[in-house]
Design a protein around this motif. Structure first.
Motif, PDB file in Angstrom:
ATOM      1  N   GLY A 173      -2.293  -4.085  -5.164  1.00  0.00           N
ATOM      2  CA  GLY A 173      -1.867  -2.968  -4.325  1.00  0.00           C
ATOM      3  C   GLY A 173      -1.392  -1.783  -5.148  1.00  0.00           C
ATOM      4  O   GLY A 173      -1.974  -1.434  -6.170  1.00  0.00           O
ATOM      5  N   LEU A 174      -0.318  -1.172  -4.687  1.00  0.00           N
ATOM      6  CA  LEU A 174       0.213   0.028  -5.331  1.00  0.00           C
ATOM      7  C   LEU A 174       0.588  -0.211  -6.793  1.00  0.00           C
ATOM      8  O   LEU A 174       0.542   0.698  -7.612  1.00  0.00           O
ATOM      9  CB  LEU A 174       1.425   0.531  -4.541  1.00  0.00           C
ATOM     10  CG  LEU A 174       1.896   1.942  -4.823  1.00  0.00           C
ATOM     11  CD1 LEU A 174       0.798   2.953  -4.538  1.00  0.00           C
ATOM     12  CD2 LEU A 174       3.125   2.263  -4.004  1.00  0.00           C
ATOM     13  N   ALA A 203      10.151   4.287   2.864  1.00  0.00           N
ATOM     14  CA  ALA A 203      10.845   5.559   2.632  1.00  0.00           C
ATOM     15  C   ALA A 203      11.462   6.078   3.926  1.00  0.00           C
ATOM     16  O   ALA A 203      12.593   6.575   3.927  1.00  0.00           O
ATOM     17  CB  ALA A 203       9.877   6.585   2.045  1.00  0.00           C
ATOM     18  N   ILE A 204      10.746   5.938   5.019  1.00  0.00           N
ATOM     19  CA  ILE A 204      11.279   6.377   6.314  1.00  0.00           C
ATOM     20  C   ILE A 204      12.496   5.525   6.687  1.00  0.00           C
ATOM     21  O   ILE A 204      13.519   6.052   7.109  1.00  0.00           O
ATOM     22  CB  ILE A 204      10.181   6.333   7.404  1.00  0.00           C
ATOM     23  CG1 ILE A 204       9.140   7.414   7.113  1.00  0.00           C
ATOM     24  CG2 ILE A 204      10.783   6.492   8.794  1.00  0.00           C
ATOM     25  CD1 ILE A 204       7.871   7.306   7.925  1.00  0.00           C
ATOM     26  N   SER A 258       0.840  -1.198   0.000  1.00  0.00           N
ATOM     27  CA  SER A 258       0.000   0.000   0.000  1.00  0.00           C
ATOM     28  C   SER A 258       0.875   1.250   0.000  1.00  0.00           C
ATOM     29  O   SER A 258       2.092   1.170   0.180  1.00  0.00           O
ATOM     30  CB  SER A 258      -0.890   0.004   1.239  1.00  0.00           C
ATOM     31  OG  SER A 258      -0.086   0.182   2.398  1.00  0.00           O
ATOM     32  N   LEU A 259       0.241   2.368  -0.153  1.00  0.00           N
ATOM     33  CA  LEU A 259       0.945   3.644  -0.067  1.00  0.00           C
ATOM     34  C   LEU A 259       1.576   3.810   1.315  1.00  0.00           C
ATOM     35  O   LEU A 259       2.695   4.305   1.429  1.00  0.00           O
ATOM     36  CB  LEU A 259      -0.016   4.798  -0.365  1.00  0.00           C
ATOM     37  CG  LEU A 259       0.585   6.167  -0.582  1.00  0.00           C
ATOM     38  CD1 LEU A 259       1.653   6.129  -1.665  1.00  0.00           C
ATOM     39  CD2 LEU A 259      -0.485   7.165  -0.953  1.00  0.00           C
ATOM     40  N   LEU A 260       0.888   3.340   2.357  1.00  0.00           N
ATOM     41  CA  LEU A 260       1.436   3.394   3.717  1.00  0.00           C
ATOM     42  C   LEU A 260       2.690   2.524   3.833  1.00  0.00           C
ATOM     43  O   LEU A 260       3.674   2.931   4.460  1.00  0.00           O
ATOM     44  CB  LEU A 260       0.387   2.955   4.734  1.00  0.00           C
ATOM     45  CG  LEU A 260       0.807   3.008   6.204  1.00  0.00           C
ATOM     46  CD1 LEU A 260       1.227   4.422   6.613  1.00  0.00           C
ATOM     47  CD2 LEU A 260      -0.320   2.503   7.092  1.00  0.00           C
ATOM     48  N   ASP A 261       2.677   1.347   3.198  1.00  0.00           N
ATOM     49  CA  ASP A 261       3.869   0.474   3.204  1.00  0.00           C
ATOM     50  C   ASP A 261       5.054   1.175   2.547  1.00  0.00           C
ATOM     51  O   ASP A 261       6.183   1.089   3.030  1.00  0.00           O
ATOM     52  CB  ASP A 261       3.592  -0.836   2.460  1.00  0.00           C
ATOM     53  CG  ASP A 261       2.554  -1.689   3.153  1.00  0.00           C
ATOM     54  OD1 ASP A 261       2.460  -1.642   4.392  1.00  0.00           O
ATOM     55  OD2 ASP A 261       1.829  -2.408   2.428  1.00  0.00           O
TER      56      ASP A 261
END
Length: 188
Positions: free
Chosen positions: A78-79, A42-43, A34-37
């Motif tokens: 997903g993404l 990225a973090i 997902s975008l959250l994943d």
């Protein structure tokens, strides 16, 4: 991929510092996320090497496990489904060539698919094509497609795709007055 030897899986790809198996892991690392994943990756990557984090997450998988994942996810999830799956199509088409070219295993990409990915390659903000193609005219010699204006770049459509995707090795397969401009941009 199932026909490759273990040595070919370990061979360098056109993606800097990535072997063939790393490219496969990269392609699979976006499927089902997902975008959250992606934000979490990225973090962890400190916003610098998100793709490498995805490859590292799958590094422990064997060749057989990567093949299983490929077969199990023939349709993007997903993404990877962004823009109706066109982002996945673009990514997989380029990375397929990233694997095939250094292994000396050419593939004729169907014209309709190539036309679609060429369109997306010069528009996608994730790829360098929008910048690399600025101020030049891309005119494949084997496909009814063109993009841009300015000094012309000609050559096989697959070579045009790979060059605007940032693959410096494809630039020598191109010609025309715009070829020098593209080569200079890629050398930076």
């Amino acid at each position: 991929m199932a026909t490759l030897t273990l040595e070919q899986w370990e061979a360098p790809s056109l993606c800097e510092r990535w072997r063939v198996r790393d490219v496969v892991a990269h392609v699979m690392s976006f499927d089902g996320v997902s975008l959250l994943d992606i934000l979490r990756r990225a973090i962890r990557a400190r916003f610098a090497h998100v793709n490498q984090v995805g490859v590292d997450e799958l590094a422990s998988l064997s060749t057989e496990q990567l093949l299983y994942r490929l077969r199990a996810h023939l349709r993007p999830q997903g993404l990877a489904t962004t823009f109706g799956g066109r982002l996945a199509l673009l990514d997989v088409t380029i990375h397929h060539q990233d694997i095939r070219r250094p292994l000396g295993m050419p593939r004729q990409i169907p014209a309709e698919l190539l036309r679609c990915v060429l369109d997306d390659s010069v528009r996608s903000p994730e790829l360098p094509g929008w910048h690399l193609s600025r101020g030049v005219r891309l005119t494949p010699t084997d496909l009814d497609w063109s993009h841009g204006s300015g000094p012309e770049i000609t050559g096989p459509a697959e070579s045009v795709l790979m060059a605007v995707a940032g693959r410096q090795s494809a630039v020598g397969e191109l010609a025309g007055p715009g070829q020098v401009i593209l080569a200079r941009r890629l050398a930076r």
